[in-house]
Design a protein around this motif. Structure first.
Motif, PDB file in Angstrom:
ATOM      1  N   GLY A 193      39.576  -4.752   1.587  1.00  0.00           N
ATOM      2  CA  GLY A 193      38.624  -5.026   0.223  1.00  0.00           C
ATOM      3  C   GLY A 193      38.763  -3.333  -0.754  1.00  0.00           C
ATOM      4  N   GLU A 217      40.556 -10.094   0.329  1.00  0.00           N
ATOM      5  CA  GLU A 217      41.223  -8.858  -0.556  1.00  0.00           C
ATOM      6  C   GLU A 217      40.224  -9.467  -1.924  1.00  0.00           C
ATOM      7  OE1 GLU A 217      41.754  -6.511   0.515  1.00  0.00           O
ATOM      8  OE2 GLU A 217      41.330  -5.383  -1.274  1.00  0.00           O
ATOM      9  N   LEU A 218      40.698 -10.460  -2.214  1.00  0.00           N
ATOM     10  CA  LEU A 218      40.082 -10.592  -3.994  1.00  0.00           C
ATOM     11  C   LEU A 218      38.365 -10.682  -4.106  1.00  0.00           C
ATOM     12  CD1 LEU A 218      42.801 -13.282  -4.443  1.00  0.00           C
ATOM     13  CD2 LEU A 218      42.593 -10.884  -5.567  1.00  0.00           C
ATOM     14  N   GLY A 243      36.464  -8.978  -2.359  1.00  0.00           N
ATOM     15  CA  GLY A 243      35.856  -7.610  -2.013  1.00  0.00           C
ATOM     16  C   GLY A 243      35.718  -7.309  -0.684  1.00  0.00           C
ATOM     17  N   TYR A 258      38.254  -0.763  -4.464  1.00  0.00           N
ATOM     18  CA  TYR A 258      38.282  -2.580  -5.575  1.00  0.00           C
ATOM     19  C   TYR A 258      36.900  -2.800  -4.654  1.00  0.00           C
ATOM     20  CZ  TYR A 258      38.484  -7.234  -6.520  1.00  0.00           C
ATOM     21  OH  TYR A 258      38.283  -8.192  -7.188  1.00  0.00           O
ATOM     22  N   ALA A 259      36.365  -2.817  -3.976  1.00  0.00           N
ATOM     23  CA  ALA A 259      35.054  -3.384  -3.428  1.00  0.00           C
ATOM     24  C   ALA A 259      33.779  -3.006  -4.179  1.00  0.00           C
ATOM     25  CB  ALA A 259      34.823  -3.892  -2.494  1.00  0.00           C
TER      26      ALA A 259
END
Ligand code: TPP
Ligand code: MG
Lengths: 353, 418
Positions: B153, B142-143, B145, A327-328
């Protein structure tokens, strides 16, 4: 889940959106015109539904919502909706002679229906000794998208291309999308049509010929998207654009790149690939999918079989990294191939680094 | 591994038929008295309406009421902050907010579950995670990242996991989480019935939407849960819409009804079906308490249909053009937070000052989690190749004979792994 089907001629009403799309297309008094990938797909669907009342669209949000990516825009208003649920029904109706176009909101979700695609659609013609045919199209966006992580960002091209009985198309520009979608709808076999979300808004110049309502491209034929003499880059879909950008960059180093746009990955146009490598003597494959058992592996196998003695250097692959998509942003970035990677690997092949 | 073997002989002897403990008792093996009674009860009240709380005198303590209120406010404020952060580019991809549905998360998770119980969620998972006790800092990170997030992340908005808190996952595919939750319930039952762990009374709660009730996993899971009498609760958050598809346009009516009632599908599979006002946290709590107690006693699953509404579009990318203004206003008037507030004031469970303090403490917590997430480091490149396998030998052997994960570039994320 919904489906759009052509109603009786009397109830045919053209919606505002569809009319606009037509007007854009209708501007073909000129030799060329601009067409987005989205309009190419929308117009192909529209014309094929108009042409054949057995063609209908089924999928999630293809009606009121106009498709998650607005590819079916205007079609509900024009053709009207009947509702039902979904891939299995579509396959069953294709066995009985209808011509469904199944829209997957994204191909990630096609995994829910993989049994119906692989075990039903692909194999019934064979198992029934030709008694049953399956003239169906499975279409929707495929491949990595931005910021949506592991489950929504992946390339299913090699999955489908490994199944006997399926034809698999990966179109690049507006011409490809329009000509190949029409071909897919008219084809008597199940066709998996892998679009790319990131390309929908891209505009391409198209000739008058492309706008003809009977413009169809042959399935199984690659296109030389750019001619060159020193290196063959084989790509499909969005990555053809990457390859073209890399080619322009490599021009500055004096490397003349030929770009092969596969268009369909099954059947694979072995002749065009081999002929190009026989001319350039070098091969680089580009894809967003994972390296193992991927498109690049297959293309290199073709070249080794057809043009081994013509190779001046070991073939190379540029692929996604073999991990689920993170995601990151920095990790996502590192997991995907970029134009700069293509340029770097190509330079390495010529000892330019 | 060892306790499993020894307990096998304890439970039945005859071979290692561990699933014998899960078979429905039929034929000569009559159901136990208790089980028969429950069965009769479930048939007698196959579906029911959970009573609404408003009519009753205060059924909860001031402490509980404040806890539930705070949890709902935290859920709301957290999500509204997410919207701001999304538009500021701090989070990306698809972000689905839960605003409006808080009474369900709070009434089930906060009010009824323990830390060691399990929940499975969807892409709309932030608030479920908060109710389960996971810190706002970890979720916000987490949101963003960031490395300090629930999954460093790697998962993002749609994929929250926290093994410590029994958060089985946010699942991006509709229906995917249901069998996963069922598997956790199965594990709990397995520990109790096969491994002889009498303390294993954890329950699993599956959250999903109305649209998801039209996918196969839902029905397959109802069947298995009932067949094996698993400690599983199915909570349908019926917010009337699946993206732009209205529930009534997507689902056939139940027999004899004008519209489809999801809770009525429970009895068809052999479990109670409960219909509850999902905008009333106390009603949700009441229904959930009963379902959880039943599951803990080993009496099997319950299907709860909570009627609720999301106050925002499907995701932050959804223009939300298809829902009517009247419908939105109808549900806005039933906002669960002011409802509980009024109830608390009316029954003297809290004063205006108490509530103001709760709001202030939530605001501080939400601001803090944003600051924390913003200041947190991004993931290191070393994470790129980690966590693909539990045993990184899965990447195979390098040309020099070592495993690829032993190559110098592995932790830098630059090694060749295929
Ligand atoms: C298998 C699968 N198909 C399609 C989708 C796309 N999709 C995302 S959310 C959604 C609607 C779900 O609606 P509902 O279950 O009512 O949950 P809500 O979003 O209302 O909470 C769909 C179809 C998906 N995530 N997974
Ligand atoms: Mg819904």
């Amino acid at each position: 889940m919904q489906f759009l089907a052509r109603a009786s001629a009397a109830s045919l009403r053209r919606s505002q959106a569809a009319t606009e799309a037509f007007q854009r297309l209708g501007a073909c008094g000129y030799a060329t015109t601009q067409l987005t990938v989205r309009d190419a797909l929308n117009s192909a669907l529209d014309e094929e539904m108009e042409r054949d009342d057995k063609v209908f669209i089924i999928g999630e949000e293809v009606g009121e919502y106009q498709g998650a990516y607005k590819i079916t825009r205007g079609l509900l208003q024009k053709y009207g909706a009947k509702r039902a649920g979904f891939t299995g029904i579509a396959v069953g109706s294709a066995f009985q002679g209808l011509k469904p176009v199944v829209e997957f909101m994204t191909f990630n979700f096609s995994m829910q229906a993989i049994d119906q695609i692989v075990n039903s659609a692909a194999k019934h013609h064979y198992m029934s000794a030709g008694q049953i045919t399956c003239p169906i199209v499975f279409r929707g966006p495929n491949g990595p998208a931005a910021g949506v992580a592991a489950q929504h960002s992946q390339d299913f091209a090699p999955w489908y291309a490994s199944v006997p009985g399926l034809k698999v198309i990966v179109p690049y520009d507006a011409e490809d999308n329009r000509g190949l979608l029409k071909a897919a709808i008219r084809d008597p076999d199940p066709v998996v049509f892998l679009e790319n979300e990131i390309m929908y808004g891209e505009s391409f110049e198209v000739s008058e010929e492309v706008l003809d309502k009977d413009f169809v491209l042959p399935i199984g034929k690659a296109k030389i998207q750019r001619e060159g003499t020193d290196l063959t880059i084989v790509a499909s879909g969005k990555l053809v654009g990457f390859a073209l950008q890399a080619a322009a960059e490599l021009d500055k180093d004096g490397v003349s790149v030929e770009v092969v746009n596969l268009r369909s990955i099954k059947p694979l146009d072995r002749e065009t690939i081999a002929a190009s490598v026989k001319k350039t003597h070098r091969l680089l494959t580009v894809e967003e999918g994972w390296p193992q058992h991927g498109l690049g592996s297959e293309i290199i196998a073709v070249v080794v079989e057809e043009a081994f003695d013509d190779l001046d250097a070991p073939p190379e692959r540029v692929c996604g990294v073999e991990i689920p998509m993170p995601y990151a942003t920095p990790l996502e970035d590192a997991a995907l191939p970029h134009v700069s990677d293509i340029v770097r690997v190509a330079r390495r092949m010529f000892n330019l680094e | 591994m060892t306790p499993r073997l020894s307990s096998c002989s304890r439970t039945g002897g005859a071979g290692a038929d561990r699933l014998a403990a899960f078979r429905p008792s039929r034929g000569p093996q009559r159901p136990t008295r208790a089980a028969r009674q429950v069965f009769a009860k479930a048939v007698a009240t196959p579906t029911k309406e959970a009573s609404t709380s408003a009519s009753k005198s205060a059924s909860i303590s001031s402490e509980t009421a404040k806890e539930l209120y705070r949890d709902m406010v935290l859920g709301r404020e957290f999500e509204e902050m997410c919207a701001q952060m999304y538009y500021r580019g701090k989070m990306f991809g698809f972000v689905h907010l839960y605003s409006g549905q808080e009474a369900v998360s709070t009434g089930v998770i906060k009010a009824c579950l323990r830390k060691d119980d399990y929940i499975s969620s969807t892409y709309r998972d932030h608030v479920h995670a908060l109710s389960k006790g996971i810190s706002a800092r970890k979720i916000m990170s987490e949101l963003f990242g960031k490395k300090t997030g629930t999954c460093r992340g790697q998962g993002g908005s749609m994929h929250m996991f926290d093994a410590e808190y029994g958060l089985l996952g946010g699942y991006a595919f509709i229906g995917e989480g249901i069998p996963v939750g069922l598997g956790a319930a199965f594990t709990s039952a397995y520990k109790r019935r096969v491994l002889g762990d009498d303390g294993a009374d954890q329950v699993a709660v599956n959250f999903f939407g109305d649209g998801t009730c039209n996918v196969g996993q839902f029905y397959e899971s109802l069947n298995m849960a009932s067949l094996y009498k698993l400690p599983c609760i199915f909570v349908v958050e019926n917010n009337r819409w699946a993206i732009g598809m209205n529930h009534l346009r997507a689902t056939g009516s139940t027999l004899g009804d004008e519209e489809p009632w999801i809770h009525k599908k429970g009895p068809a599979f052999g479990m109670p079906g409960v219909h509850v006002d999902g905008m009333d946290v106390l009603a949700v709590r009441e229904a959930a308490l009963e379902a959880v107690a039943r599951a803990r006693r080993g009496e099997g699953p319950t299907l709860i249909e909570a009627e609720t509404y999301r106050f925002r579009g499907h995701s932050l990318a959804d223009p939300d053009e298809l829902r009517s203004r009247e419908e939105k206003e109808h549900y806005a008037a039933r906002d669960p937070i002011p409802q509980l507030r009024a109830y608390m004031l009316k029954h003297g469970l809290a004063s205006e000052t108490d509530l103001a303090e709760l709001h202030a403490s939530v605001a501080a917590e939400v601001d803090d989690c944003v600051e924390y997430a913003d200041a947190s480091p991004k993931p290191d490149m070393s994470q790129l190749l980690e966590n693909v396998f539990a045993d990184p030998k899965g990447f195979g052997i390098a040309p020099d004979g070592r495993y690829r994960y032993e190559l110098p570039g592995f932790t830098a994320g630059t090694a060749e792994v295929s």
